[in-house]
Write an enzyme that holds these catalytic residues in place. Structure first.
Site, PDB file in Angstrom:
ATOM      1  CB  CYS A   1      37.045   8.537 -52.237  1.00  0.00           C
ATOM      2  SG  CYS A   1      38.211   9.748 -52.892  1.00  0.00           S
TER       3      CYS A   1
ATOM      4  N   GLY B   1      41.730   9.275 -50.954  1.00  0.00           N
ATOM      5  CA  GLY B   1      42.723  10.301 -51.233  1.00  0.00           C
ATOM      6  C   GLY B   1      42.205  11.562 -51.865  1.00  0.00           C
ATOM      7  CG  ASN B   2      39.293  15.036 -52.477  1.00  0.00           C
ATOM      8  OD1 ASN B   2      39.626  16.207 -52.307  1.00  0.00           O
ATOM      9  ND2 ASN B   2      38.178  14.716 -53.084  1.00  0.00           N
ATOM     10  CB  THR B   3      43.654  11.984 -56.171  1.00  0.00           C
ATOM     11  OG1 THR B   3      43.811  10.595 -55.865  1.00  0.00           O
ATOM     12  CG2 THR B   3      44.402  12.852 -55.174  1.00  0.00           C
ATOM     13  CB  CYS B   4      40.478   8.345 -58.034  1.00  0.00           C
ATOM     14  SG  CYS B   4      42.253   8.129 -58.187  1.00  0.00           S
ATOM     15  NE  ARG B   5      37.560   5.378 -54.481  1.00  0.00           N
ATOM     16  CZ  ARG B   5      37.674   4.623 -53.413  1.00  0.00           C
ATOM     17  NH1 ARG B   5      36.877   3.566 -53.273  1.00  0.00           N
ATOM     18  NH2 ARG B   5      38.551   4.888 -52.477  1.00  0.00           N
TER      19      ARG B   5
ATOM     20  CG  ASP C   1      41.088   3.708 -54.781  1.00  0.00           C
ATOM     21  OD1 ASP C   1      41.193   4.464 -55.774  1.00  0.00           O
ATOM     22  OD2 ASP C   1      41.719   3.895 -53.715  1.00  0.00           O
TER      23      ASP C   1
END
Length: 170
Positions: free
Chosen positions: A20, A22-26, A138
């Site tokens: 994804c 930021g590699n913090t959610c999805r 997102d």
């Protein structure tokens, strides 16, 4: 009557990378879902990682993503973001991205042949450039309801993608 053996990816582990922004959610949620689905199904072996096209390395999963995961019995507490790199792309056998913009980055880095938009792959589509309608939205900065919607989309797509991979033998 004995039930049939569950499908397997084969002897060698399949390496799956979710991408994804930021590699913090999805992508961390997709990673946790894939691990959970494979663990509970008898499929395997499967190695799963996630990365972001514009990630700040070492960032934790967002609060909303952690809460969404927790509500579904998953944990992102130990997650630390990774930036997409040529090394990660070389490691992966299959790369599933959240939207067309991520696919463009993967292609620009030379790994487009093993990459697809998650929604398109899950539905068995082979479109070169699937539209935004197959993207996973997102949720960053949204409320828990937005994260819950995103989790539901990811759960559906990841389940279909794992089933498709098992059917293809990886």
């Amino acid at each position: 009557m004995t039930p049939p053996d569950p499908p397997s990816f084969g002897a060698a582990p399949v390496r799956l990378l979710f991408v994804c922004s930021g590699n913090t959610c999805r992508s961390p949620l997709a990673e946790a879902l894939a691990r959970s689905l494979v663990q509970g199904s008898g499929l395997g072996p499967l190695e799963v990682r996630s990365a972001g096209t514009s990630a700040m390395p070492g960032s934790p999963a967002s609060d909303g993503a952690r809460r969404a995961a927790r509500r579904h019995g998953l944990s992102l507490e130990g997650h630390s973001s990774s930036r997409l790199s040529p090394q990660l792309l070389a490691w992966a056998d299959r790369i599933l991205v959240m939207g067309p913009a991520h696919l463009q980055v993967v292609r620009a880095l030379g790994a487009g042949g093993k990459a697809a938009v998650l929604g398109a792959f899950a539905r068995g589509l082979r479109e070169e450039d699937p539209g935004e309608e197959l993207s996973v939205p997102d949720p960053f900065g949204g409320d828990d309801g937005i994260y819950e919607e995103t989790f539901g989309i990811l759960e559906h797509y990841v389940m279909l993608a794992i089933e498709r991979m098992a059917g293809e033998g990886g």
